[in-house]
Design a protein around this motif. Structure first.
Motif, PDB file in Angstrom:
ATOM      1  N   LEU A 363       0.829  -1.209   0.000  1.00  0.00           N
ATOM      2  CA  LEU A 363       0.000   0.000   0.000  1.00  0.00           C
ATOM      3  C   LEU A 363       0.858   1.251   0.000  1.00  0.00           C
ATOM      4  CD1 LEU A 363      -2.844   1.195   0.120  1.00  0.00           C
ATOM      5  CD2 LEU A 363      -2.726   1.042   2.609  1.00  0.00           C
ATOM      6  N   GLU A 364       1.931   1.270   0.812  1.00  0.00           N
ATOM      7  CA  GLU A 364       2.822   2.432   0.859  1.00  0.00           C
ATOM      8  C   GLU A 364       3.492   2.666  -0.490  1.00  0.00           C
ATOM      9  OE1 GLU A 364       3.261   4.748   3.181  1.00  0.00           O
ATOM     10  OE2 GLU A 364       1.583   3.754   4.167  1.00  0.00           O
ATOM     11  N   LYS A 365       3.870   1.568  -1.133  1.00  0.00           N
ATOM     12  CA  LYS A 365       4.496   1.671  -2.458  1.00  0.00           C
ATOM     13  C   LYS A 365       3.537   2.315  -3.456  1.00  0.00           C
ATOM     14  CE  LYS A 365       5.844  -1.249  -6.330  1.00  0.00           C
ATOM     15  NZ  LYS A 365       5.759  -2.601  -6.874  1.00  0.00           N
ATOM     16  N   LYS A 366       2.281   1.848  -3.463  1.00  0.00           N
ATOM     17  CA  LYS A 366       1.297   2.385  -4.401  1.00  0.00           C
ATOM     18  C   LYS A 366       0.936   3.835  -4.076  1.00  0.00           C
ATOM     19  CE  LYS A 366       0.954  -1.077  -7.125  1.00  0.00           C
ATOM     20  NZ  LYS A 366       1.431  -0.937  -8.516  1.00  0.00           N
ATOM     21  N   ARG A 367       0.881   4.163  -2.787  1.00  0.00           N
ATOM     22  CA  ARG A 367       0.602   5.546  -2.393  1.00  0.00           C
ATOM     23  C   ARG A 367       1.745   6.465  -2.824  1.00  0.00           C
ATOM     24  NH1 ARG A 367      -3.385   6.939   0.766  1.00  0.00           N
ATOM     25  NH2 ARG A 367      -2.252   8.771   1.459  1.00  0.00           N
ATOM     26  N   PHE A 368       2.973   5.973  -2.685  1.00  0.00           N
ATOM     27  CA  PHE A 368       4.146   6.755  -3.106  1.00  0.00           C
ATOM     28  C   PHE A 368       4.083   7.021  -4.602  1.00  0.00           C
ATOM     29  CE2 PHE A 368       8.370   8.379  -3.102  1.00  0.00           C
ATOM     30  CZ  PHE A 368       8.970   7.910  -4.267  1.00  0.00           C
ATOM     31  N   GLU A 369       3.767   5.979  -5.379  1.00  0.00           N
ATOM     32  CA  GLU A 369       3.676   6.140  -6.833  1.00  0.00           C
ATOM     33  C   GLU A 369       2.603   7.157  -7.211  1.00  0.00           C
ATOM     34  OE1 GLU A 369       5.006   1.566  -8.002  1.00  0.00           O
ATOM     35  OE2 GLU A 369       2.957   2.247  -8.320  1.00  0.00           O
ATOM     36  N   LYS A 370       1.498   7.112  -6.482  1.00  0.00           N
ATOM     37  CA  LYS A 370       0.397   8.043  -6.775  1.00  0.00           C
ATOM     38  C   LYS A 370       0.760   9.473  -6.389  1.00  0.00           C
ATOM     39  CE  LYS A 370      -4.498   8.800  -5.773  1.00  0.00           C
ATOM     40  NZ  LYS A 370      -5.673   8.332  -4.986  1.00  0.00           N
ATOM     41  N   ASP A 371       1.348   9.664  -5.185  1.00  0.00           N
ATOM     42  CA  ASP A 371       1.661  10.998  -4.680  1.00  0.00           C
ATOM     43  C   ASP A 371       2.792  11.673  -5.447  1.00  0.00           C
ATOM     44  OD1 ASP A 371      -0.292  10.610  -2.814  1.00  0.00           O
ATOM     45  OD2 ASP A 371       1.076  10.042  -1.193  1.00  0.00           O
ATOM     46  N   THR A 372       3.733  10.860  -5.954  1.00  0.00           N
ATOM     47  CA  THR A 372       4.887  11.432  -6.660  1.00  0.00           C
ATOM     48  C   THR A 372       4.658  11.521  -8.160  1.00  0.00           C
ATOM     49  OG1 THR A 372       5.907   9.237  -6.769  1.00  0.00           O
ATOM     50  CG2 THR A 372       6.549  10.659  -4.930  1.00  0.00           C
ATOM     51  N   GLY A 373       3.439  11.164  -8.597  1.00  0.00           N
ATOM     52  CA  GLY A 373       3.143  11.231 -10.029  1.00  0.00           C
ATOM     53  C   GLY A 373       3.885  10.191 -10.821  1.00  0.00           C
ATOM     54  N   HIS A 374       4.115   9.007 -10.192  1.00  0.00           N
ATOM     55  CA  HIS A 374       4.817   7.922 -10.889  1.00  0.00           C
ATOM     56  C   HIS A 374       4.137   7.603 -12.223  1.00  0.00           C
ATOM     57  CE1 HIS A 374       7.192   4.288 -11.314  1.00  0.00           C
ATOM     58  NE2 HIS A 374       6.081   3.631 -11.581  1.00  0.00           N
ATOM     59  N   SER A 375       2.829   7.634 -12.211  1.00  0.00           N
ATOM     60  CA  SER A 375       2.079   7.474 -13.455  1.00  0.00           C
ATOM     61  C   SER A 375       1.293   8.769 -13.682  1.00  0.00           C
ATOM     62  CB  SER A 375       1.128   6.278 -13.366  1.00  0.00           C
ATOM     63  OG  SER A 375       0.381   6.166 -14.538  1.00  0.00           O
ATOM     64  N   LYS A 376       1.945   9.747 -14.299  1.00  0.00           N
ATOM     65  CA  LYS A 376       1.333  11.068 -14.477  1.00  0.00           C
ATOM     66  C   LYS A 376       0.086  11.007 -15.345  1.00  0.00           C
ATOM     67  CE  LYS A 376       5.625  13.645 -13.863  1.00  0.00           C
ATOM     68  NZ  LYS A 376       6.609  14.560 -14.458  1.00  0.00           N
ATOM     69  N   ALA A 377       0.056  10.007 -16.229  1.00  0.00           N
ATOM     70  CA  ALA A 377      -1.094   9.914 -17.124  1.00  0.00           C
ATOM     71  C   ALA A 377      -2.356   9.464 -16.395  1.00  0.00           C
ATOM     72  CB  ALA A 377      -0.792   8.932 -18.255  1.00  0.00           C
ATOM     73  N   TYR A 378      -2.198   8.868 -15.207  1.00  0.00           N
ATOM     74  CA  TYR A 378      -3.336   8.303 -14.500  1.00  0.00           C
ATOM     75  C   TYR A 378      -4.416   9.361 -14.223  1.00  0.00           C
ATOM     76  CZ  TYR A 378      -5.802   5.176 -11.307  1.00  0.00           C
ATOM     77  OH  TYR A 378      -6.744   4.379 -10.709  1.00  0.00           O
ATOM     78  N   LYS A 379      -3.993  10.542 -13.740  1.00  0.00           N
ATOM     79  CA  LYS A 379      -4.957  11.608 -13.448  1.00  0.00           C
ATOM     80  C   LYS A 379      -5.649  12.083 -14.719  1.00  0.00           C
ATOM     81  CE  LYS A 379      -2.612  13.365  -9.311  1.00  0.00           C
ATOM     82  NZ  LYS A 379      -1.887  14.514  -8.709  1.00  0.00           N
ATOM     83  N   ASP A 380      -4.881  12.118 -15.815  1.00  0.00           N
ATOM     84  CA  ASP A 380      -5.469  12.541 -17.084  1.00  0.00           C
ATOM     85  C   ASP A 380      -6.497  11.523 -17.571  1.00  0.00           C
ATOM     86  OD1 ASP A 380      -2.182  13.608 -17.973  1.00  0.00           O
ATOM     87  OD2 ASP A 380      -3.836  14.853 -17.230  1.00  0.00           O
ATOM     88  N   LEU A 381      -6.222  10.244 -17.336  1.00  0.00           N
ATOM     89  CA  LEU A 381      -7.156   9.198 -17.745  1.00  0.00           C
ATOM     90  C   LEU A 381      -8.438   9.263 -16.921  1.00  0.00           C
ATOM     91  CD1 LEU A 381      -4.670   6.213 -18.217  1.00  0.00           C
ATOM     92  CD2 LEU A 381      -5.665   7.667 -19.978  1.00  0.00           C
ATOM     93  N   ILE A 382      -8.300   9.585 -15.644  1.00  0.00           N
ATOM     94  CA  ILE A 382      -9.479   9.752 -14.785  1.00  0.00           C
ATOM     95  C   ILE A 382     -10.332  10.920 -15.301  1.00  0.00           C
ATOM     96  CG2 ILE A 382     -10.248  10.412 -12.473  1.00  0.00           C
ATOM     97  CD1 ILE A 382      -7.860   8.897 -11.354  1.00  0.00           C
ATOM     98  N   LYS A 383      -9.644  11.996 -15.721  1.00  0.00           N
ATOM     99  CA  LYS A 383     -10.353  13.166 -16.252  1.00  0.00           C
ATOM    100  C   LYS A 383     -11.073  12.823 -17.548  1.00  0.00           C
ATOM    101  CE  LYS A 383      -9.697  18.156 -16.688  1.00  0.00           C
ATOM    102  NZ  LYS A 383      -8.711  19.260 -16.657  1.00  0.00           N
ATOM    103  N   LEU A 384     -10.405  12.030 -18.396  1.00  0.00           N
ATOM    104  CA  LEU A 384     -11.021  11.596 -19.646  1.00  0.00           C
ATOM    105  C   LEU A 384     -12.258  10.754 -19.365  1.00  0.00           C
ATOM    106  CD1 LEU A 384     -10.732  11.409 -22.773  1.00  0.00           C
ATOM    107  CD2 LEU A 384      -9.458   9.298 -22.412  1.00  0.00           C
ATOM    108  N   GLN A 385     -12.158   9.864 -18.374  1.00  0.00           N
ATOM    109  CA  GLN A 385     -13.299   9.040 -17.984  1.00  0.00           C
ATOM    110  C   GLN A 385     -14.480   9.910 -17.573  1.00  0.00           C
ATOM    111  OE1 GLN A 385     -12.952   7.127 -14.236  1.00  0.00           O
ATOM    112  NE2 GLN A 385     -14.551   5.613 -14.620  1.00  0.00           N
ATOM    113  N   LYS A 386     -14.202  10.954 -16.785  1.00  0.00           N
ATOM    114  CA  LYS A 386     -15.257  11.822 -16.267  1.00  0.00           C
ATOM    115  C   LYS A 386     -15.903  12.625 -17.394  1.00  0.00           C
ATOM    116  CE  LYS A 386     -16.069  15.330 -12.705  1.00  0.00           C
ATOM    117  NZ  LYS A 386     -15.434  16.176 -11.657  1.00  0.00           N
TER     118      LYS A 386
END
Length: 610
Positions: A363-386
Motif C-alpha cells: 500500500l505504501e508503495k502504491k501511495r508513493f507512486e500516486k503521490d509522486t506522479g509515478h504514473s502522471k497519465a493516470y490523473k489525465d485518464l481519470i479526467k477523460l473518464q469523467k
C-alpha cells in the motif's frame, strides 16, 4: 397489499440502486430494505460518517429495484453475479498486481481439451491454479497429456479436415478421438482422472485405476491393464517431483489487510500441501466510506467467485458479520464446506502478521507512486473518464486504423497504450482479407470482429495480447466508424468496453455520451494522449501498407530481371518511390542509382519497355 409490501421488505433482498439515466450505481443485499434506504438519507454526525456512502452517492439515487430471495446465501450469490455483470461505480473494484496462468479444462466440449492459459473468460471451461511456477506447470501438463493421451489440437472439435489422425496418434501421444479410436466415455474418464489429479486427490486416482486394472486382468485384457499400470506409475512420479499440486486437507489461504485514507490493500497468501504456493497483492478502490470488514467480505465475494480448487480454510485478519453466510455461499458455489476463520495463535497468527506487513508495504508503495506522479497519465485518464462518462478508467487502450491506396493492399493496425504509454509488444497488424473495394466501414468491421473473437476463447495462445480485455477502444474515424464499431460491440455482448472515435480534420470525438461529436481542448493532456495513440495507429498502419506494397513491387518486377538481386533491389527502392516512377525513368537516371551499372540499367529499361 400493505401486508405483502411489508413482508417483501422484511425478506432477504438483493437491492439495485440506479441514477436518473437508469444506470446501476450500486448493488447490495439487505434483510430490511426499508431500513437500508432510510439509512442513506438520515442525518449523521461526524463520528459515524465513515460508515456511510458519500453524500454524492445518495444524491444520485433516483430509483431502487430489488429482487426477493429465500435466504441470505441466495442474496450473496445474486449480489456477486450482478456486480460482476454490471460493474457499478460504488461497489468494490480490484486491480490485480500480477497475472499467473491456470490449467483450463473445456468441459462443455464432446472431447475436452486441457491447456495452460491466463484467460479466465473461456466459456464452459473449468480452471485450476493459479500456478506461480510456469515451467513446472507446463511440465505437469506435458506429463498428463502423455499419460492420458489427451488431444492438444486447438479447435473445439478434434482432428483435421481430412479425417486422418495427426502425428501425435502415430507416436502414441493422442488417443485420436477425431477418428473414433476412443469412445467418448473412455475419453471423459481420462479427463476425470486429470480433474482428480489437479484437485490433489491422488488416492482417489490410484484407487480408481487399481480397480480398473483388477477388472481388466480378470477379463484377461492384459494389454489394457498394463497400459493403465504405466499411467499409475507416471502419476506416482509426478506427485513425488512437483511442488505445485494443489488441494488436500492441509491447504489454506490467508488474507492480510491494510487501509489508509482512500486506498486499501489485500495481500493474498496461498498455502498448498503445507507450502507457500502463491503470494499476490491487490489494490481495492471505492473504499472511502467502507469499514475494513466490508472491504474484506467484498473482496472474498469477488475473488473466490471464479476459483475452483479452493482451500479447506480461509483465514481473515478480523471478525466480520455474516461469516456463516459467507461459508454457506462458498459451499453452494464450490460444492463443499470451506471454513472462514480468524487465527488466534500459533503459526497461522504469525503468518497473518507477515501478510499484514506485506499488505502495508504494498500500500505504501502504491501511495508513493500516486503521490509522486509515478504514473502522471493516470490523473489525465481519470479526467477523460469523467468528461466522456466512460464505464471505467481507460488504463488499457486499443486504437485501430485502416490504410489502403484505392483497392490495393488494405491493412489494419492495432496499437496498445497502457497508463498513457505505448506497449509495442502488444501491437498487431491485419491484412484485410474479405472486404472488397474501398469500404472503410466494412474494413473496420472485419478487423474488429477478428480481434474481438479472441475474447470469446477462439484461440489457446496464452501469450497473445488479444486475450487481454481493453478498457477503451479508439477508432480512427468519425461518426460512421463509431456507429459501425458500436454495433459490433453490442452484437458480441461487450458493451462494458468503452468506445470512442476521433476524426482527423476536426479532431472531433464521438462517443456514447456525444453521438454527434464534441470538440475538446487539444491542449489538455488527456486529449494529447488520445491524439498520440491515434497518430501511432496511423503510422503503424501506413508503415505496414508500404511494406506490403514494396514487397509486391519488388517481387512482381525485379524477380524477372536478369542480374538484379536483393542488394540491388534495395538500392533501387531507396531511390525510386513507386512502379510509375520506375517505368518513366530514363536509362541515364537508372545508371545514376547506387550499385547499378550500365548493363543492369539496360536490362531494367528493356524489361520495362519491351
Amino acid at each position: 397489499r400493505n401486508k405483502l409490501f411489508h413482508c417483501c421488505f422484511k425478506s432477504f433482498l438483493a437491492d439495485i440502486f440506479k441514477n436518473k439515466k437508469d444506470k446501476i450505481i450500486y448493488i447490495g443485499k439487505a434483510k430490511d430494505l426499508n431500513k437500508r434506504v432510510r439509512s442513506y438519507f438520515q442525518k449523521r454526525n461526524n463520528s459515524d460518517f465513515i460508515n456511510y456512502k458519500p453524500s454524492i452517492f445518495f444524491e444520485k439515487i433516483n430509483k431502487i429495484d430489488y429482487i426477493v430471495t429465500d435466504s441470505e446465501v441466495e442474496a450473496l450469490i445474486l449480489e456477486s453475479s450482478l456486480i460482476k455483470k454490471n460493474r457499478p461505480k460504488y461497489n468494490v473494484e480490484l486491480k490485480d498486481d500480477k497475472s499467473y496462468p491456470f490449467i483450463a479444462i473445456t468441459e462443455n466440449e464432446k472431447f475436452p481439451r486441457v491447456f495452460l492459459t491466463r484467460n479466465r473468460n473461456l466459456k464452459g471451461a473449468r480452471y485450476f491454479g493459479p500456478y506461480t511456477n510456469v515451467r513446472a506447470a507446463r511440465k505437469v501438463l506435458e506429463v498428463l497429456r502423455k499419460t492420458f493421451k489427451i488431444r492438444d489440437c486447438r479447435k473445439s472439435r478434434p482432428g483435421k479436415n481430412n479425417n486422418m489422425p495427426c502425428l501425435n496418434y502415430h507416436i502414441n501421444l493422442c488417443s485420436a478421438p477425431c477418428v473414433g479410436k476412443i469412445s467418448e466415455d473412455d475419453y471423459k474418464k481420462n479427463i476425470e482422472y486429470i480433474n482428480l489429479f489437479l484437485k490433489g486427490r491422488d488416492n482417489s486416482i490410484k484407487k480408481r485405476i487399481m480397480d480398473s486394472i483388477e477388472k481388466l486382468s480378470k477379463e484377461k485384457r492384459y494389454e489394457e491393464a498394463a497400459e493403465l499400470k504405466e499411467k499409475l506409475e507416471s502419476i506416482g512420479k509426478l506427485y513425488q517431483n512437483q511442488k505445485i499440486i494443489v488441494g488436500g486437507e492441509d491447504t489454506w489461504d490467508i488474507l492480510g489487510f491494510s487501509k489508509k485514507n482512500d486506498m486499501a490493500a489485500i495481500s493474498y497468501f496461498s498455502y498448498r500441501a503445507g507450502e507457500l504456493a502463491l503470494v499476490n497483492n491487490f489494490l481495492v478502490d471505492n473504499i472511502n466510506y467502507m469499514e475494513p470488514a466490508d472491504i474484506i467480505s467484498g473482496f472474498m465475494l469477488k475473488y473466490y467467485k471464479g476459483i475452483n480448487n479452493m482451500p479447506s480454510i480461509i483465514y481473515i485478519p478480523m471478525e466480520i458479520s455474516g461469516i456463516s453466510s459467507l461459508e454457506k455461499w462458498l459451499k453452494k458455489e464450490k460444492g463443499r464446506k470451506i471454513k472462514v476463520k480468524v487465527p488466534k495463535s500459533g503459526d497461522k497468527k504469525r503468518i497473518m502478521g507477515m501478510a499484514g506487513r506485506n499488505a502495508s508495504l504494498y500500500l505504501e508503495k502504491k501511495r508513493f507512486e500516486k503521490d509522486t506522479g509515478h504514473s502522471k497519465a493516470y490523473k489525465d485518464l481519470i479526467k477523460l473518464q469523467k468528461i466522456l462518462s466512460l464505464n471505467s478508467i481507460p488504463r488499457r487502450m486499443e486504437c485501430y486504423d485502416i490504410s489502403n491506396l484505392g483497392q490495393s493492399f488494405p491493412v489494419g493496425s492495432m496499437v496498445v497504450f497502457e497508463d498513457g504509454n505505448a506497449k509495442k509488444e502488444n501491437y498487431r497488424h491485419f491484412k484485410v482479407k474479405y472486404t472488397k473495394g474501398q469500404d472503410d466501414y466494412r474494413m473496420i468491421e472485419e478487423v474488429l470482429k477478428r480481434r474481438l473473437r479472441y475474447l470469446e476463447g477462439a484461440s489457446l495462445d496464452i501469450e497473445n495480447s488479444f486475450y487481454i480485455k481493453p478498457d477503451l477502444i479508439i477508432i480512427d474515424g468519425g461518426k460512421g466508424q463509431f456507429s459501425t464499431a458500436s454495433n459490433i460491440l453490442k452484437g458480441r455482448g461487450l458493451e462494458d468496453i468503452d468506445l470512442i472515435s476521433i476524426a482527423k480534420k476536426e479532431e472531433k470525438v464521438f462517443c456514447e455520451k456525444y453521438p454527434q461529436g464534441i470538440s475538446l481542448n487539444l491542449d489538455e493532456n488527456y486529449m494529447r494522449i488520445i491524439i498520440k495513440i491515434r497518430d501511432e495507429a496511423h503510422r503503424f498502419a501506413v508503415t505496414y501498407h508500404r511494406k506490403l506494397r514494396g514487397k509486391h513491387m519488388t517481387s512482381s518486377i525485379f524477380d524477372h530481371i536478369k542480374g538484379i538481386g536483393e542488394k540491388k533491389k534495395k538500392y533501387i527502392m531507396q531511390s525510386i518511390k513507386n512502379t510509375d516512377e520506375l517505368k518513366s525513368s530514363s536509362l541515364e537516371k537508372l545508371m545514376n542509382i547506387k550499385g547499378i551499372n550500365y548493363k543492369d540499367a539496360k536490362n531494367i529499361y528493356n524489361f520495362l519497355h519491351r
